[in-house]
Design an enzyme around this catalytic site. Structure first.
Site, PDB file in Angstrom:
ATOM      1  N   THR A   6      -6.929  10.461  -0.432  1.00 30.90           N
ATOM      2  CA  THR A   6      -7.213  11.121  -1.738  1.00 30.90           C
ATOM      3  C   THR A   6      -5.757  11.189  -2.383  1.00 30.90           C
ATOM      4  OG1 THR A   6      -6.163  13.095  -0.456  1.00 30.90           O
ATOM      5  CG2 THR A   6      -8.626  12.790  -0.767  1.00 30.90           C
ATOM      6  N   THR A  33       0.935  -0.963   0.097  1.00 32.82           N
ATOM      7  CA  THR A  33      -0.260   0.088   0.163  1.00 32.82           C
ATOM      8  C   THR A  33       0.992   1.456   0.009  1.00 32.82           C
ATOM      9  OG1 THR A  33      -0.197  -0.192   2.405  1.00 32.82           O
ATOM     10  CG2 THR A  33      -1.832  -0.912   1.012  1.00 32.82           C
ATOM     11  N   ASN A  53      -0.048  10.546   5.768  1.00 32.79           N
ATOM     12  CA  ASN A  53      -1.347  10.184   6.264  1.00 32.79           C
ATOM     13  C   ASN A  53      -2.509  11.477   6.388  1.00 32.79           C
ATOM     14  OD1 ASN A  53      -1.346   7.435   7.772  1.00 32.79           O
ATOM     15  ND2 ASN A  53       0.676   8.236   8.193  1.00 32.79           N
ATOM     16  N   THR A  96       0.469  -6.190  12.765  1.00 33.49           N
ATOM     17  CA  THR A  96      -0.213  -5.052  12.157  1.00 33.49           C
ATOM     18  C   THR A  96       0.305  -5.015  10.634  1.00 33.49           C
ATOM     19  OG1 THR A  96       1.167  -3.572  13.161  1.00 33.49           O
ATOM     20  CG2 THR A  96      -0.814  -4.123  14.016  1.00 33.49           C
TER      21      THR A  96
END
Length: 412
Positions: free
Chosen positions: A412, A162, A407, A199
């Site tokens: 967007t 990501t 972040n 995580t």
């Protein structure tokens, strides 16, 4: 890169320079662009040509995403997985009944594509929370699985990312029962990383034959000293898991806790997990440095882990490291609020080779030498609590201006 060898007693673990998740016999991996993300690869898979004994650990976040629930169901049905499908860009978390139905549909399509039972299929998703999976794009990705040009492990490593800036892969080789055994892995993780079950997503393969219960216990034990000892920003995500698949293609005798080479296999698995965990910490969003915190002299290993986590998780310490400021007072503060038995008069702290606190008291030190260490790509903090034999190591990164930039505009 040349091979590296780590000694484990009288035996060796060899780090393979080009090793990856498809290094173990019988495994293939690949990835494609299915359209969830603008241009980057966003759909990947791993396949074993025989069912593989599988163990997993999962996020402790109460909002477990739909893919985790479906994968846990698959594994619990017989602890065998043969196909794994992963999409990035959309997490399929907090998506209700429709999200769960979409996760089952993704599993069903994947099983059909690989011609394996649904219960032998695992799925994972990572990305934006609260958005439904674009199922037509998922189907498009699955339809491309059989295209041979897409079967390259580096494409899988890219497809699961990501906000990561680099792929994360490793493989090692050991010898058991006269057979060469490989353990390979790939991971993603850059933000929402905190030491409370990984995580992140991490997938590990091995061609060793391993007893299911022993594999599960080993993974949980190793997770506590690897993936659970990293942090980037203190956030625990909704989707994260670690899976280990062992397909037995190497032809060794079944490994279990009573096998004479069990400790060697477990050490090989630990090396893979620790390497992936450190790469995640190094690749923290906006990070410029890998930070390693070593704690010794604690009353127990558990206490040492808690203290090291407190230090590595402190935003004040992380910003000081980013600015190369030898502010050891922030380290003392973190130790003090770790809620562990600590005698302030016995604590010593070093920044790399520079001793800054000795038995609870500051000592004169070379500020330039300390700053020089903090300017390096790899920063170490060593703490001796002076109260026992417990020890632990945690990994994290500095906190930079870029973390806020990344972040502040994630959606967007």
């Amino acid at each position: 890169m040349t091979e590296q060898v780590k000694q484990v007693g009288e035996q060796e673990v060899t780090l393979l320079p080009e090793g990856n998740i498809a290094t173990p016999q019988g495994f293939t991996a690949g990835g494609v662009h299915c359209g969830i993300r603008k241009t980057k690869l966003d759909f990947g898979w791993v396949y074993s040509d025989v069912p593989a004994t599988t163990a997993g650990v999962y996020t402790t976040n109460i909002f477990q995403a739909a893919p985790l629930k479906v994968t846990q169901e698959s594994i619990s049905s017989g602890q065998k997985i043969q196909a794994l499908l992963v999409n990035s860009g959309i997490a399929n978390a907090c998506t209700g009944e429709q999200g769960l139905a979409d996760a089952y549909q993704m599993r069903k399509w994947g099983a059909e594509a690989f011609r394996v039972p649904e219960q032998f299929t695992a799925i994972a998703s990572t990305g934006l929370i609260g958005e439904p999976l674009p199922m037509e794009k998922i189907k498009y990705g699955i339809d491309q699985i059989q295209m041979q040009g897409n079967h390259h492990s580096n494409r899988f490593e890219q497809a699961i990312l990501t906000t990561d800036t680099r792929e994360k892969a490793i493989a090692v080789e050991i010898e058991i029962d006269g057979q060469k055994i490989s353990i390979g892995g790939a991971a993603k993780g850059s933000g929402m990383i905190h030491p409370n079950m990984a995580t992140m997503l991490s997938f590990i393969t091995t061609d060793a034959a391993v007893e299911a219960e022993a594999l599960s216990l080993a993974l949980k034990d190793i997770t506590n000293t690897s993936f659970n000892m990293i942090t980037v920003d203190g956030d625990t995500s909704t989707n994260d898991m670690v899976l280990v698949l062992a397909n037995g293609k190497a032809g060794n005798e079944l490994l279990h806790e009573g096998h004479p080479d069990w400790s060697l296999f477990k050490q090989g698995l630990a090396i893979v997990c620790e390497a992936l965990a450190k790469e995640i910490a190094r690749d923290g969003e906006g990070a410029t440095k890998l930070v390693e915190v070593q704690v010794e002299g604690a009353e127990s290993d558990q206490a040492a882990r808690a203290v090291s986590k407190a230090i590595i998780s402190s935003n004040l310490i992380k910003t000081a490291i980013h600015g190369a400021d030898a502010n050891w007072g922030r380290i003392i503060t973190a130790i003090g609020y770790s809620d562990q038995p600590v005698d302030p008069d016995k604590v010593s702290i070093s920044l790399g080779p520079v001793l800054v606190v000795n038995k609870g008291m500051p000592v004169p030190f070379d500020e330039a030498a300390a700053k020089d260490h903090l300017l390096q790509d790899n920063v170490s903090i060593h703490t001796d609590l002076g109260s026992g034999t417990g020890k632990a190591t945690a990994w994290g990164c500095d906190l930079s201006y870029d973390y806020v930039r990344i972040n502040a505009s994630y959606r967007t």
